[in-house]
Design an enzyme around this catalytic site. Structure first.
Site, short mmCIF file in Angstrom:
data_model
loop_
_atom_site.label_atom_id
_atom_site.label_comp_id
_atom_site.label_asym_id
_atom_site.label_seq_id
_atom_site.Cartn_x
_atom_site.Cartn_y
_atom_site.Cartn_z
N GLU A 141 0.83 -1.21 0.00
CA GLU A 141 0.00 0.00 0.00
C GLU A 141 0.86 1.25 0.00
OE1 GLU A 141 -2.79 -0.02 3.27
OE2 GLU A 141 -4.07 -1.52 2.31
N GLU A 187 -6.06 -7.52 -0.38
CA GLU A 187 -6.38 -7.24 1.03
C GLU A 187 -7.68 -6.47 1.11
OE1 GLU A 187 -3.15 -5.60 3.62
OE2 GLU A 187 -4.76 -4.34 4.39
#
Ligand code: DCB
Length: 276
Positions: A107, A196
């Protein structure tokens, strides 16, 4: 998905991954190797957890995602050299196994961390390193704003085969507006993998949002987007599948009383026992 391997890496083992395969119908495991917060940058020994899980996945016949868990270090470029070294070693070792997927920056985040300026140039370097050892396993590339801005990546894609882009969401925080970004990316022809997502708020806590989760999962299914859920742990936060303190030995074999509300919900989803 595992939780951070530095904290809950004990679950990244053959017993647990095998239990998830047999009892939960899970076809994939993700090992989240944090860099910061006591992760890889602190001690490379954590790599053995990744290796254990890859070996287990090969043995069990499930897919496995090797996740370079960029988070606290929002810009993946900052640790380019460490990443090159890691993926060179891992792709030499496991690039010939078709069930291994490379997730090269979990991320990316931060206002100054852009697709053009940081993430894409980083990814091109890592793709080169992996492709020297492994011609075709899937490489999954993180996208801006904690892997929500798949639209930005889709407008300026990386050259090469078998490259996908990371989509993440937390059902209690992200909804329609984020799905709109996904639709744009799909329209632009980007291949997406949701490596995710959580049933909770973006903190990983704050309640289990069942209705919002179902909306997302129906959307993913309609668009043929595969996923792994956050996360296997007994920390006591709402996104953890185990009830607080359960399965301390990490052996699997869980009954309902070992599972959190999130865990019971997830198990039903994977076993296809939930009303859509
Ligand atoms: C992501 C991260 C993941 C994080 C979850 C939930 O972060 F990839 O590592 O996991 O989503 O926040 C959480 C754990 C906690 C732990 C914390 C810090 O569940 O136990 O204490 O990491 O290591 C996101 C996702 C989205 C956003 C922000 C974050 N967002 N973030 O949209 O603002 O800052 O961690």
């Amino acid at each position: 998905s595992s939780h951070g391997l530095q904290w809950y890496g004990k679950y990244a083992n053959e017993n647990v991954i095998g239990w998830l395969r047999d009892d939960w119908n899970s076809q994939i495991w993700r090992s989240a190797m944090y860099l910061t917060e006591g992760g890889y940058l602190n001690s490379k020994a954590i790599k053995t957890k990744v290796i254990d899980s890859v070996e287990a996945a090969i043995k069990l016949g499930v897919y496995v995602i090797v996740d370079w868990h960029v988070l606290g270090n929002g810009d993946p470029m900052v640790h380019l050299e460490q990443s090159k070294e890691f993926f060179d070693e891992m792709s030499k070792k496991y690039g010939s196994y078709p069930n291994v997927l490379w997730e090269i920056c979990n991320e990316p985040n931060g206002d100054k961390v852009t697709w053009e300026g940081n993430i894409k140039p980083y990814a091109e370097e890592i793709v080169k390193v992996i492709r020297a050892n492994d011609p075709d396993n899937i490489i999954i590339v993180g996208t801006p704003r904690w892997s929500q801005r798949v639209d930005l990546a889709s407008k300026n894609q990386i050259k090469g085969d078998n490259i996908m882009y990371t989509l993440h969401f937390y059902a209690g925080s992200h909804g329609k507006a984020n799905r709109k970004l996904v639709k744009t990316a799909l329209k632009n022809g980007a291949a997406l993998f949701c490596t995710e997502w959580g049933t909770t708020k973006e903190s990983g806590d704050g309640g289990v949002f069942e209705k919002e989760t179902k909306e997302w999962l129906n959307f993913l299914e309609r668009n043929n987007i595969s996923w792994t859920n956050w996360a296997v742990n007994n920390k006591g936060e709402d996104s953890g599948i185990l009830a607080f303190g359960k399965d301390k030995d990490a052996k699997g074999g869980w009954t309902d009383k070992d599972l959190s509300p999130d865990g019971k919900f997830l198990r039903k989803i994977l076993r296809n026992e939930l009303d859509k």
